[in-house]
Enzyme design. Structure first.
Site, mmCIF file in Angstrom:
data_model
loop_
_atom_site.group_PDB
_atom_site.id
_atom_site.type_symbol
_atom_site.label_atom_id
_atom_site.label_comp_id
_atom_site.label_asym_id
_atom_site.label_seq_id
_atom_site.Cartn_x
_atom_site.Cartn_y
_atom_site.Cartn_z
ATOM 1 N N HIS A 195 0.868 -1.186 0.000
ATOM 2 C CA HIS A 195 0.000 0.000 0.000
ATOM 3 C C HIS A 195 0.901 1.232 0.000
ATOM 4 O O HIS A 195 1.460 1.617 1.021
ATOM 5 C CB HIS A 195 -0.868 -0.075 1.271
ATOM 6 N N CYS A 230 -3.791 9.738 5.116
ATOM 7 C CA CYS A 230 -4.315 9.510 6.460
ATOM 8 C C CYS A 230 -4.293 10.816 7.256
ATOM 9 O O CYS A 230 -3.236 11.442 7.372
ATOM 10 C CB CYS A 230 -3.474 8.449 7.172
HETATM 11 P P1 HMG Z 1 -10.536 6.027 21.573
HETATM 12 O O1 HMG Z 1 -10.972 7.440 21.684
HETATM 13 O O2 HMG Z 1 -9.429 5.552 22.468
HETATM 14 O O3 HMG Z 1 -11.770 5.016 21.676
HETATM 15 O O4 HMG Z 1 -10.114 5.787 20.075
HETATM 16 P P2 HMG Z 1 -12.773 4.673 22.829
HETATM 17 O O5 HMG Z 1 -12.926 3.187 22.819
HETATM 18 O O6 HMG Z 1 -12.361 5.361 24.097
HETATM 19 O O7 HMG Z 1 -14.127 5.326 22.312
HETATM 20 C C1 HMG Z 1 -14.286 6.734 22.140
HETATM 21 C C2 HMG Z 1 -15.610 6.998 21.445
HETATM 22 O O8 HMG Z 1 -15.579 6.446 20.130
HETATM 23 C C3 HMG Z 1 -16.793 6.324 22.142
HETATM 24 O O9 HMG Z 1 -17.933 7.118 21.859
HETATM 25 C C4 HMG Z 1 -16.924 5.016 21.409
HETATM 26 O O10 HMG Z 1 -18.211 4.466 21.443
HETATM 27 C C5 HMG Z 1 -16.592 5.455 19.983
HETATM 28 P P3 HMG Z 1 -18.585 8.050 22.995
HETATM 29 O O11 HMG Z 1 -19.021 7.091 24.054
HETATM 30 O O12 HMG Z 1 -17.474 8.947 23.459
HETATM 31 O O13 HMG Z 1 -19.688 8.716 22.262
HETATM 32 N N1 HMG Z 1 -16.049 4.358 19.182
HETATM 33 C C6 HMG Z 1 -16.566 3.984 17.997
HETATM 34 N N2 HMG Z 1 -17.605 4.432 17.289
HETATM 35 C C7 HMG Z 1 -17.859 3.812 16.115
HETATM 36 N N3 HMG Z 1 -17.116 2.797 15.632
HETATM 37 C C8 HMG Z 1 -16.050 2.333 16.309
HETATM 38 C C9 HMG Z 1 -15.749 2.927 17.554
HETATM 39 N N4 HMG Z 1 -14.778 2.709 18.470
HETATM 40 C C10 HMG Z 1 -14.983 3.578 19.462
HETATM 41 N N5 HMG Z 1 -15.321 1.326 15.812
HETATM 42 C C11 HMG Z 1 -10.126 4.329 18.197
HETATM 43 C C12 HMG Z 1 -9.652 4.532 19.616
HETATM 44 C C13 HMG Z 1 -9.321 3.175 17.624
HETATM 45 C C14 HMG Z 1 -11.610 4.001 18.199
HETATM 46 C C15 HMG Z 1 -9.859 5.652 17.381
HETATM 47 O O14 HMG Z 1 -8.530 5.998 17.557
HETATM 48 C C16 HMG Z 1 -10.162 5.517 15.914
HETATM 49 O O15 HMG Z 1 -11.312 5.347 15.513
HETATM 50 N N6 HMG Z 1 -9.108 5.627 15.082
HETATM 51 C C17 HMG Z 1 -9.265 5.503 13.653
HETATM 52 C C18 HMG Z 1 -8.290 6.406 12.945
HETATM 53 C C19 HMG Z 1 -8.364 6.144 11.472
HETATM 54 O O16 HMG Z 1 -9.382 5.693 10.955
HETATM 55 N N7 HMG Z 1 -7.261 6.444 10.761
HETATM 56 C C20 HMG Z 1 -7.181 6.234 9.363
HETATM 57 C C21 HMG Z 1 -7.143 4.791 8.977
HETATM 58 S S1 HMG Z 1 -5.525 4.047 9.094
HETATM 59 C C22 HMG Z 1 -4.715 4.586 7.672
HETATM 60 O O17 HMG Z 1 -5.193 5.453 6.972
HETATM 61 C C23 HMG Z 1 -3.441 3.908 7.246
HETATM 62 C C24 HMG Z 1 -3.677 2.951 6.083
HETATM 63 O O18 HMG Z 1 -4.177 3.631 4.947
HETATM 64 C C25 HMG Z 1 -2.354 2.259 5.703
HETATM 65 C C26 HMG Z 1 -1.202 3.238 5.490
HETATM 66 O O19 HMG Z 1 -1.300 4.135 4.635
HETATM 67 O O20 HMG Z 1 -0.220 3.063 6.217
HETATM 68 C C27 HMG Z 1 -4.669 1.846 6.440
HETATM 69 MG MG MG Z 2 -3.020 4.725 3.471
#
Ligand code: HMG
Ligand code: MG
Length: 309
Positions: free
Chosen positions: A227, A260
């Site tokens: 990727h 990202c």
């Molecule tokens: P956190 O804040 O530690 O999570 O984040 P939490 O468990 O404390 O929950 C916080 C709030 O989020 C809560 O809601 C949960 O219910 C909600 P509240 O009670 O405050 O209203 N929540 C969710 N809601 C919906 N769906 C879920 C979910 N999980 C928790 N699954 C967490 C930890 C991992 C959730 C957060 O950091 C996160 O969502 N991160 C995602 C970041 C992201 O998507 N980044 C981009 C993708 S990775 C990328 O692009 C790289 C890639 O392309 C490869 C590359 O290029 O290298 C793949």
């Molecule tokens: Mg990516």
């Protein structure tokens, strides 16, 4: 016979997750429709992550509902999940599609994601590498119970925007951990487009070593995907190096959309993914084939570019 290379178009997910403007769900559905017509093997449609973290993809369930009836045979739909909550949302979408439209499995694959560097792990997923891997322990067997394939992304395989250079052995260790957790595929992410053929070579060799001869998985797909993001124009050369080393599966995005949000620093915005056009060209000029149709790709790429301009 010329070998066909597998392609996943990640534009609806990686392409749109960092855009300032939130793209309307119907426009995302149109993007998916155009992208799947290009002939790619897989479309990474969206993410079931916290909408507080990535509001741009907060409509994942609605998007799947919109595209459900247009899913062509032979195309794999995938989505990112960071934890059990994300997986449950995927299972609910599949259940709804089964009830409403008789579709056996709308989403075929979930992608978990972890970093090879602690700095990015904290920024992107609010946990250390170990903590993030722990979240996948119950998730992966439950996904398999429901017939879903599991991709394991590793970000920052060459350099991290916060910690600097990443050693190939660090990528190897995370690969081994993901394989032990049961992922079907490793996907190596050059998140900030830092790789060159020289720096990606030892990383790929390290991971191939950890795969211990397993080139394909139980589903008949390659176990290793690359990727690339294309910041400095090295992605094409990296594809050709990876092909030489035996990689047979790549991610790209129509029109080169992508990046990202948590890989951006104050001064540098995270760059786009390698465009599908550049990837296809690199594959063909290395003597391999893809199933991509050039006219359909042109249409999808134009549409993708228009969404963010
Ligand atoms: P956190 O804040 O530690 O999570 O984040 P939490 O468990 O404390 O929950 C916080 C709030 O989020 C809560 O809601 C949960 O219910 C909600 P509240 O009670 O405050 O209203 N929540 C969710 N809601 C919906 N769906 C879920 C979910 N999980 C928790 N699954 C967490 C930890 C991992 C959730 C957060 O950091 C996160 O969502 N991160 C995602 C970041 C992201 O998507 N980044 C981009 C993708 S990775 C990328 O692009 C790289 C890639 O392309 C490869 C590359 O290029 O290298 C793949
Ligand atoms: Mg990516």
């Amino acid at each position: 016979m010329t070998q066909r290379i597998r392609i996943t178009d990640v534009s609806p997910r990686d392409g749109l997750q960092a855009e300032k403007a939130i793209v309307a769900t119907v426009d995302k559905a149109r993007l998916v429709e155009l992208v799947q017509r290009t002939g790619v093997d897989e479309v990474e449609v969206s993410s079931f992550v916290s909408p507080r973290w990535v509001p741009q993809l907060g409509d994942a369930a609605d998007l799947f509902d919109l595209i459900a009836q247009g899913k062509p045979d032979g195309v794999c739909y995938s989505a990112l999940v960071p934890n059990g909550k994300g997986l449950e949302a995927v299972l609910a979408v599949n259940h709804a599609a089964r009830e409403a439209h008789g579709i056996e499995r709308l989403i075929d694959k979930v992608a978990v994601f972890v970093a090879a560097s602690e700095g990015f792990s904290l920024k992107n997923t609010n946990g250390t590498i170990e903590e993030v891997l722990k979240r996948f322990e119950p998730l992966i067997p439950r996904a398999h119970e429901h017939g879903l394939m599991v991709r394991g992304y590793i970000s920052c395989i060459v350099r991290c925007p916060f910690d600097g250079d990443v050693a190939p052995v660090a990528v190897g260790d995370v690969s081994t951990a993901l394989l032990n957790l049961g992922v079907d595929e490793l996907d190596l992410g050059d998140t900030i487009g830092a790789a060159t053929p020289e720096t990606i070579d030892p990383v790929i060799m390290e991971v191939i070593d950890r795969l211990d001869g397993r080139a394909t998985n139980d589903f008949g797909d390659p176990t290793l995907t690359l990727h690339l993001h294309d910041t400095f124009g090295h992605a094409r050369d990296c594809v050709q190096m990876a092909l030489e080393l035996g990689v047979r599966s790549f991610d790209s995005s129509a029109g080169g959309l992508g990046g990202c949000p948590y890989a951006s620093t104050e001064t540098t915005r995270a760059p786009g993914n390698i465009s599908t056009g550049v990837l296809v060209d690199a594959i063909r000029s290395s003597g391999y084939e893809t199933a991509v149709d050039d006219a359909a790709l042109f249409e999808a790429s134009e549409y993708a570019a228009g969404l963010i301009s």
